[in-house]
Design an enzyme around this catalytic site. Structure first.
Site, PDB file in Angstrom:
ATOM      1  N   HIS A  81      24.667  22.514  78.333  1.00 27.11           N
ATOM      2  CA  HIS A  81      23.679  22.967  79.328  1.00 27.11           C
ATOM      3  C   HIS A  81      23.772  22.153  80.612  1.00 27.11           C
ATOM      4  O   HIS A  81      23.850  20.926  80.559  1.00 27.11           O
ATOM      5  CB  HIS A  81      22.255  22.870  78.752  1.00 27.11           C
ATOM      6  CG  HIS A  81      21.966  23.926  77.738  1.00 27.11           C
ATOM      7  ND1 HIS A  81      22.549  23.930  76.497  1.00 27.11           N
ATOM      8  CD2 HIS A  81      21.197  25.034  77.792  1.00 27.11           C
ATOM      9  CE1 HIS A  81      22.133  25.002  75.833  1.00 27.11           C
ATOM     10  NE2 HIS A  81      21.317  25.679  76.593  1.00 27.11           N
ATOM     11  N   PRO A  82      23.726  22.840  81.747  1.00 27.75           N
ATOM     12  CA  PRO A  82      23.721  22.111  83.022  1.00 27.75           C
ATOM     13  C   PRO A  82      22.345  21.484  83.238  1.00 27.75           C
ATOM     14  O   PRO A  82      21.339  22.021  82.779  1.00 27.75           O
ATOM     15  CB  PRO A  82      23.960  23.219  84.050  1.00 27.75           C
ATOM     16  CG  PRO A  82      23.336  24.435  83.425  1.00 27.75           C
ATOM     17  CD  PRO A  82      23.568  24.307  81.944  1.00 27.75           C
ATOM     18  N   LEU A 131      15.203  22.600  78.922  1.00 25.89           N
ATOM     19  CA  LEU A 131      13.884  23.238  78.972  1.00 25.89           C
ATOM     20  C   LEU A 131      14.093  24.689  79.386  1.00 25.89           C
ATOM     21  O   LEU A 131      14.910  24.968  80.273  1.00 25.89           O
ATOM     22  CB  LEU A 131      13.038  22.517  80.031  1.00 25.89           C
ATOM     23  CG  LEU A 131      11.637  23.049  80.312  1.00 25.89           C
ATOM     24  CD1 LEU A 131      10.685  22.621  79.191  1.00 25.89           C
ATOM     25  CD2 LEU A 131      11.119  22.506  81.643  1.00 25.89           C
ATOM     26  N   SER A 164      21.984  30.856  84.159  1.00 26.26           N
ATOM     27  CA  SER A 164      21.336  29.594  84.559  1.00 26.26           C
ATOM     28  C   SER A 164      20.844  29.666  85.993  1.00 26.26           C
ATOM     29  O   SER A 164      19.749  29.190  86.311  1.00 26.26           O
ATOM     30  CB  SER A 164      22.322  28.422  84.478  1.00 26.26           C
ATOM     31  OG  SER A 164      22.453  27.992  83.177  1.00 26.26           O
ATOM     32  N   GLN A 165      21.671  30.228  86.831  1.00 25.94           N
ATOM     33  CA  GLN A 165      21.303  30.335  88.253  1.00 25.94           C
ATOM     34  C   GLN A 165      19.995  31.115  88.396  1.00 25.94           C
ATOM     35  O   GLN A 165      19.072  30.706  89.100  1.00 25.94           O
ATOM     36  CB  GLN A 165      22.438  31.042  89.016  1.00 25.94           C
ATOM     37  CG  GLN A 165      22.160  31.327  90.479  1.00 25.94           C
ATOM     38  CD  GLN A 165      21.994  30.058  91.315  1.00 25.94           C
ATOM     39  OE1 GLN A 165      22.670  29.067  91.091  1.00 25.94           O
ATOM     40  NE2 GLN A 165      21.071  30.080  92.269  1.00 25.94           N
ATOM     41  N   ARG A 166      19.916  32.235  87.674  1.00 30.80           N
ATOM     42  CA  ARG A 166      18.723  33.077  87.750  1.00 30.80           C
ATOM     43  C   ARG A 166      17.506  32.307  87.214  1.00 30.80           C
ATOM     44  O   ARG A 166      16.425  32.327  87.799  1.00 30.80           O
ATOM     45  CB  ARG A 166      18.964  34.354  86.941  1.00 30.80           C
ATOM     46  CG  ARG A 166      18.011  35.464  87.224  1.00 30.80           C
ATOM     47  CD  ARG A 166      18.618  36.862  87.034  1.00 30.80           C
ATOM     48  NE  ARG A 166      19.772  36.931  86.163  1.00 30.80           N
ATOM     49  CZ  ARG A 166      19.736  37.215  84.862  1.00 30.80           C
ATOM     50  NH1 ARG A 166      18.587  37.425  84.257  1.00 30.80           N
ATOM     51  NH2 ARG A 166      20.846  37.290  84.156  1.00 30.80           N
ATOM     52  N   GLU A 167      17.681  31.624  86.095  1.00 29.32           N
ATOM     53  CA  GLU A 167      16.561  30.898  85.475  1.00 29.32           C
ATOM     54  C   GLU A 167      16.078  29.759  86.370  1.00 29.32           C
ATOM     55  O   GLU A 167      14.872  29.584  86.578  1.00 29.32           O
ATOM     56  CB  GLU A 167      17.011  30.348  84.112  1.00 29.32           C
ATOM     57  CG  GLU A 167      17.232  31.450  83.091  1.00 29.32           C
ATOM     58  CD  GLU A 167      18.208  31.095  81.988  1.00 29.32           C
ATOM     59  OE1 GLU A 167      18.441  31.960  81.122  1.00 29.32           O
ATOM     60  OE2 GLU A 167      18.767  29.972  81.988  1.00 29.32           O
ATOM     61  N   GLN A 168      17.026  29.003  86.886  1.00 23.71           N
ATOM     62  CA  GLN A 168      16.652  27.841  87.690  1.00 23.71           C
ATOM     63  C   GLN A 168      16.046  28.279  89.023  1.00 23.71           C
ATOM     64  O   GLN A 168      15.086  27.680  89.514  1.00 23.71           O
ATOM     65  CB  GLN A 168      17.861  26.929  87.909  1.00 23.71           C
ATOM     66  CG  GLN A 168      18.368  26.342  86.589  1.00 23.71           C
ATOM     67  CD  GLN A 168      19.086  25.013  86.752  1.00 23.71           C
ATOM     68  OE1 GLN A 168      18.825  24.267  87.685  1.00 23.71           O
ATOM     69  NE2 GLN A 168      19.984  24.700  85.832  1.00 23.71           N
TER      70      GLN A 168
HETATM   71  C1  2AL Z   1      18.583  25.217  81.763  1.00 18.52           C
HETATM   72  C2  2AL Z   1      19.235  26.294  82.378  1.00 18.52           C
HETATM   73  O1  2AL Z   1      20.329  26.233  82.949  1.00 18.52           O
HETATM   74  N1  2AL Z   1      18.432  27.365  82.230  1.00 18.52           N
HETATM   75  C3  2AL Z   1      17.314  26.979  81.571  1.00 18.52           C
HETATM   76  O2  2AL Z   1      16.377  27.723  81.274  1.00 18.52           O
HETATM   77  N2  2AL Z   1      17.431  25.658  81.277  1.00 18.52           N
HETATM   78  N3  2AL Z   1      19.104  23.944  81.735  1.00 18.52           N
HETATM   79  C4  2AL Z   1      18.441  22.885  81.187  1.00 18.52           C
HETATM   80  N4  2AL Z   1      19.065  21.692  81.248  1.00 18.52           N
HETATM   81  O3  2AL Z   1      17.335  23.025  80.662  1.00 18.52           O
END
Ligand code: 2AL
Length: 173
Positions: free
Chosen positions: A67-68, A121, A84-88
């Site tokens: 995970h990034p 998270l 990930s882009q969309r979530e972040q």
């Molecule tokens: C991420 C992610 O990239 N998307 C997400 O919901 N959580 N990464 C993270 N370290 O929690």
């Protein structure tokens, strides 16, 4: 997409579609394909989660390491996966000011130093204001408990990604 369509997919198509349900772990989709047919979303999801639960601790930590970081280097470089882009960005984590980003980077580094894997998270269930506090809170967890918590977040992320792919209601968590 309905289950009939999912169950008719060949291996390549299935991995193309579901390969990032668990971030950067297409091996899990590859293994789950062998378990078809699936009766419904819950059944499909159960197989993804059972694979994670059956891994030794090193494998579970490996999943977390795929995970990034939230608002981390990959996001700044534009190398996040589309999901990930969309979530972040939905959580406001792509528009932090320099101070907020630095604060998060520091907490992320402390967390990684303590547990040996990145802080994970489900960003879609949180937002930029809540992340630092949650990170600080979890920094005080015991390692075995924290591994369980982090894997629970991986499953929440996977649940939401699967629900998106199947156009399903994702409210059941
Ligand atoms: C991420 C992610 O990239 N998307 C997400 O919901 N959580 N990464 C993270 N370290 O929690």
């Amino acid at each position: 997409m309905n289950m009939e369509k999912v169950n008719s997919m060949d291996f390549g198509e299935f991995v193309d579609v579901f390969g990032n349900v668990i971030e950067r772990c297409p091996l899990i989709a590859a293994a789950v394909w062998s378990q078809r047919p699936f009766s419904d979303l819950e059944d499909l999801e159960k197989h993804f989660f059972a694979f994670i639960d059956a891994l030794p601790q090193s494998g579970q930590e490996g999943i977390l390491r795929c995970h990034p970081d939230l608002a981390g280097r990959e996001q700044q470089r534009g190398t996040l996966s589309a999901e990930s882009q969309r979530e972040q960005s939905g959580a406001g984590l792509t528009s932090l000011g320099a101070d907020e980003r630095q604060q998060l980077a520091k907490l992320n580094a402390q967390y990684r130093a303590r547990f040996g894997f990145p802080f994970v998270l489900a960003a879609r269930l949180s937002d930029r204001a809540a992340v630092p506090g949650e990170l600080e809170r979890r920094l005080h967890s015991q390692p075995a408990q924290e591994l369980r918590t982090a894997l629970g977040e991986v499953k929440k992320i996977g649940h939401l990604r699967l629900a998106d792919l199947l156009d399903a209601d994702s409210s059941r968590l």
